[in-house]
Scaffold this motif. Structure first.
Motif, mmCIF file in Angstrom:
data_model
loop_
_atom_site.group_PDB
_atom_site.id
_atom_site.type_symbol
_atom_site.label_atom_id
_atom_site.label_comp_id
_atom_site.label_asym_id
_atom_site.label_seq_id
_atom_site.Cartn_x
_atom_site.Cartn_y
_atom_site.Cartn_z
ATOM 1 N N ALA A 59 -3.767 -11.743 86.674
ATOM 2 C CA ALA A 59 -3.382 -11.718 85.263
ATOM 3 C C ALA A 59 -2.552 -12.941 84.906
ATOM 4 C CB ALA A 59 -2.612 -10.435 84.954
ATOM 5 N N ASP A 60 -1.606 -13.306 85.786
ATOM 6 C CA ASP A 60 -0.789 -14.497 85.527
ATOM 7 C C ASP A 60 -1.641 -15.764 85.539
ATOM 8 O OD1 ASP A 60 1.483 -12.977 85.259
ATOM 9 O OD2 ASP A 60 2.256 -13.441 87.267
ATOM 10 N N GLN A 61 -2.583 -15.851 86.466
ATOM 11 C CA GLN A 61 -3.449 -17.032 86.537
ATOM 12 C C GLN A 61 -4.340 -17.133 85.310
ATOM 13 O OE1 GLN A 61 -5.301 -17.904 90.379
ATOM 14 N NE2 GLN A 61 -3.962 -16.316 91.228
ATOM 15 N N LEU A 62 -4.877 -16.005 84.852
ATOM 16 C CA LEU A 62 -5.732 -16.029 83.668
ATOM 17 C C LEU A 62 -4.948 -16.368 82.407
ATOM 18 C CD1 LEU A 62 -8.027 -12.954 84.371
ATOM 19 C CD2 LEU A 62 -8.698 -15.357 84.332
ATOM 20 N N GLY A 63 -3.673 -15.986 82.382
ATOM 21 C CA GLY A 63 -2.845 -16.272 81.210
ATOM 22 C C GLY A 63 -2.244 -17.665 81.205
ATOM 23 N N ALA A 64 -2.225 -18.326 82.349
ATOM 24 C CA ALA A 64 -1.577 -19.635 82.450
ATOM 25 C C ALA A 64 -2.159 -20.681 81.493
ATOM 26 C CB ALA A 64 -1.597 -20.135 83.893
ATOM 27 N N PRO A 65 -3.487 -20.821 81.393
ATOM 28 C CA PRO A 65 -4.016 -21.818 80.446
ATOM 29 C C PRO A 65 -3.667 -21.494 78.989
ATOM 30 C CG PRO A 65 -5.670 -21.298 82.080
ATOM 31 C CD PRO A 65 -4.551 -20.293 82.247
ATOM 32 N N ALA A 66 -3.745 -20.230 78.624
ATOM 33 C CA ALA A 66 -3.438 -19.854 77.238
ATOM 34 C C ALA A 66 -1.977 -20.113 76.897
ATOM 35 C CB ALA A 66 -3.779 -18.383 77.008
ATOM 36 N N ARG A 77 -13.354 -28.263 81.080
ATOM 37 C CA ARG A 77 -13.058 -29.243 80.016
ATOM 38 C C ARG A 77 -13.351 -28.656 78.645
ATOM 39 N NH1 ARG A 77 -15.206 -32.905 83.770
ATOM 40 N NH2 ARG A 77 -17.271 -32.687 82.855
ATOM 41 N N ASP A 78 -14.478 -27.961 78.525
ATOM 42 C CA ASP A 78 -14.835 -27.338 77.246
ATOM 43 C C ASP A 78 -13.784 -26.316 76.818
ATOM 44 O OD1 ASP A 78 -17.161 -28.839 77.157
ATOM 45 O OD2 ASP A 78 -18.488 -27.181 77.719
ATOM 46 N N ARG A 101 -9.356 -24.796 73.324
ATOM 47 C CA ARG A 101 -7.987 -24.305 73.210
ATOM 48 C C ARG A 101 -7.127 -25.328 72.458
ATOM 49 N NH1 ARG A 101 -7.595 -23.053 78.071
ATOM 50 N NH2 ARG A 101 -8.176 -20.884 77.886
ATOM 51 N N ALA A 102 -7.325 -26.621 72.732
ATOM 52 C CA ALA A 102 -6.550 -27.673 72.062
ATOM 53 C C ALA A 102 -6.839 -27.735 70.569
ATOM 54 C CB ALA A 102 -6.839 -29.029 72.710
ATOM 55 N N SER A 103 -8.058 -27.343 70.187
ATOM 56 C CA SER A 103 -8.413 -27.363 68.767
ATOM 57 C C SER A 103 -7.924 -26.125 68.025
ATOM 58 C CB SER A 103 -9.931 -27.494 68.605
ATOM 59 O OG SER A 103 -10.574 -26.277 68.939
ATOM 60 N N GLY A 104 -7.278 -25.224 68.760
ATOM 61 C CA GLY A 104 -6.725 -24.035 68.122
ATOM 62 C C GLY A 104 -7.583 -22.797 68.243
ATOM 63 N N ALA A 105 -8.712 -22.908 68.896
ATOM 64 C CA ALA A 105 -9.592 -21.748 69.050
ATOM 65 C C ALA A 105 -8.957 -20.736 69.999
ATOM 66 C CB ALA A 105 -10.949 -22.179 69.591
ATOM 67 N N GLU A 106 -9.120 -19.474 69.668
ATOM 68 C CA GLU A 106 -8.665 -18.421 70.570
ATOM 69 C C GLU A 106 -9.804 -18.095 71.514
ATOM 70 O OE1 GLU A 106 -6.603 -15.020 69.097
ATOM 71 O OE2 GLU A 106 -5.895 -16.133 67.348
ATOM 72 N N CYS A 166 -10.674 -15.122 80.328
ATOM 73 C CA CYS A 166 -11.485 -15.592 81.459
ATOM 74 C C CYS A 166 -12.690 -16.387 80.975
ATOM 75 C CB CYS A 166 -11.907 -14.404 82.318
ATOM 76 S SG CYS A 166 -12.492 -14.907 83.946
ATOM 77 N N THR A 167 -12.451 -17.361 80.154
ATOM 78 C CA THR A 167 -13.521 -18.146 79.543
ATOM 79 C C THR A 167 -14.459 -18.792 80.548
ATOM 80 O OG1 THR A 167 -12.109 -18.636 77.670
ATOM 81 C CG2 THR A 167 -13.993 -20.066 77.982
ATOM 82 N N VAL A 168 -13.933 -19.424 81.560
ATOM 83 C CA VAL A 168 -14.784 -20.149 82.498
ATOM 84 C C VAL A 168 -15.357 -19.253 83.581
ATOM 85 C CG1 VAL A 168 -13.684 -22.364 82.089
ATOM 86 C CG2 VAL A 168 -12.859 -20.908 83.931
ATOM 87 N N CYS A 169 -15.001 -17.977 83.579
ATOM 88 C CA CYS A 169 -15.495 -17.058 84.604
ATOM 89 C C CYS A 169 -16.824 -16.413 84.220
ATOM 90 C CB CYS A 169 -14.483 -15.937 84.859
ATOM 91 S SG CYS A 169 -12.901 -16.519 85.437
ATOM 92 N N ARG A 170 -17.123 -16.379 82.965
ATOM 93 C CA ARG A 170 -18.319 -15.637 82.544
ATOM 94 C C ARG A 170 -19.583 -16.376 82.986
ATOM 95 N NH1 ARG A 170 -16.810 -18.471 78.064
ATOM 96 N NH2 ARG A 170 -18.456 -19.505 76.923
ATOM 97 N N SER A 171 -20.637 -15.606 83.199
ATOM 98 C CA SER A 171 -21.912 -16.236 83.578
ATOM 99 C C SER A 171 -22.612 -16.737 82.332
ATOM 100 C CB SER A 171 -22.786 -15.229 84.309
ATOM 101 O OG SER A 171 -23.080 -14.130 83.468
ATOM 102 N N ARG A 172 -23.451 -17.726 82.530
ATOM 103 C CA ARG A 172 -24.163 -18.298 81.379
ATOM 104 C C ARG A 172 -25.615 -17.967 81.457
ATOM 105 N NH1 ARG A 172 -21.296 -23.947 80.033
ATOM 106 N NH2 ARG A 172 -19.248 -23.185 80.309
#
Length: 78
Positions: A10-17, A57-58, A63-68, A72-78
């Motif tokens: 939970a802490d790791q997932l919250g760190a980028p936000a 990077r995406d 996140r830098a542009s203000g998007a919420e 776990c954005t980078v964890c999901r499968s594409r």
């Protein structure tokens, strides 16, 4: 950042936000751990580093542009 892999998920997932670490930085921590330990553990069969870096990077750019973003954005499968 050395203790980051030993924090709760939970802490790791919250760190980028929270701005404590970027998605790219978090990814690089784990890529270095994979590099250091995978020869012995042989736990990672397929590793797509460029795709992972691109996703990180995406996420950072969004996140830098203000998007919420989901935690776990980078964890999901594409």
């Amino acid at each position: 950042m050395r203790d980051l892999p030993f924090q709760s998920a939970a802490d790791q997932l919250g760190a980028p936000a929270s701005g404590k670490v970027s998605s790219e930085e978090l990814l690089e921590v784990y890529l270095s751990r994979i590099d250091a330990h995978n020869e012995t553990l042989n736990a990672i069969v397929t590793l797509d580093v460029e795709r992972a870096r691109s996703a990180a990077r995406d996420a950072d750019a969004k996140r830098a542009s203000g998007a919420e973003l989901p935690r776990c954005t980078v964890c999901r499968s594409r």
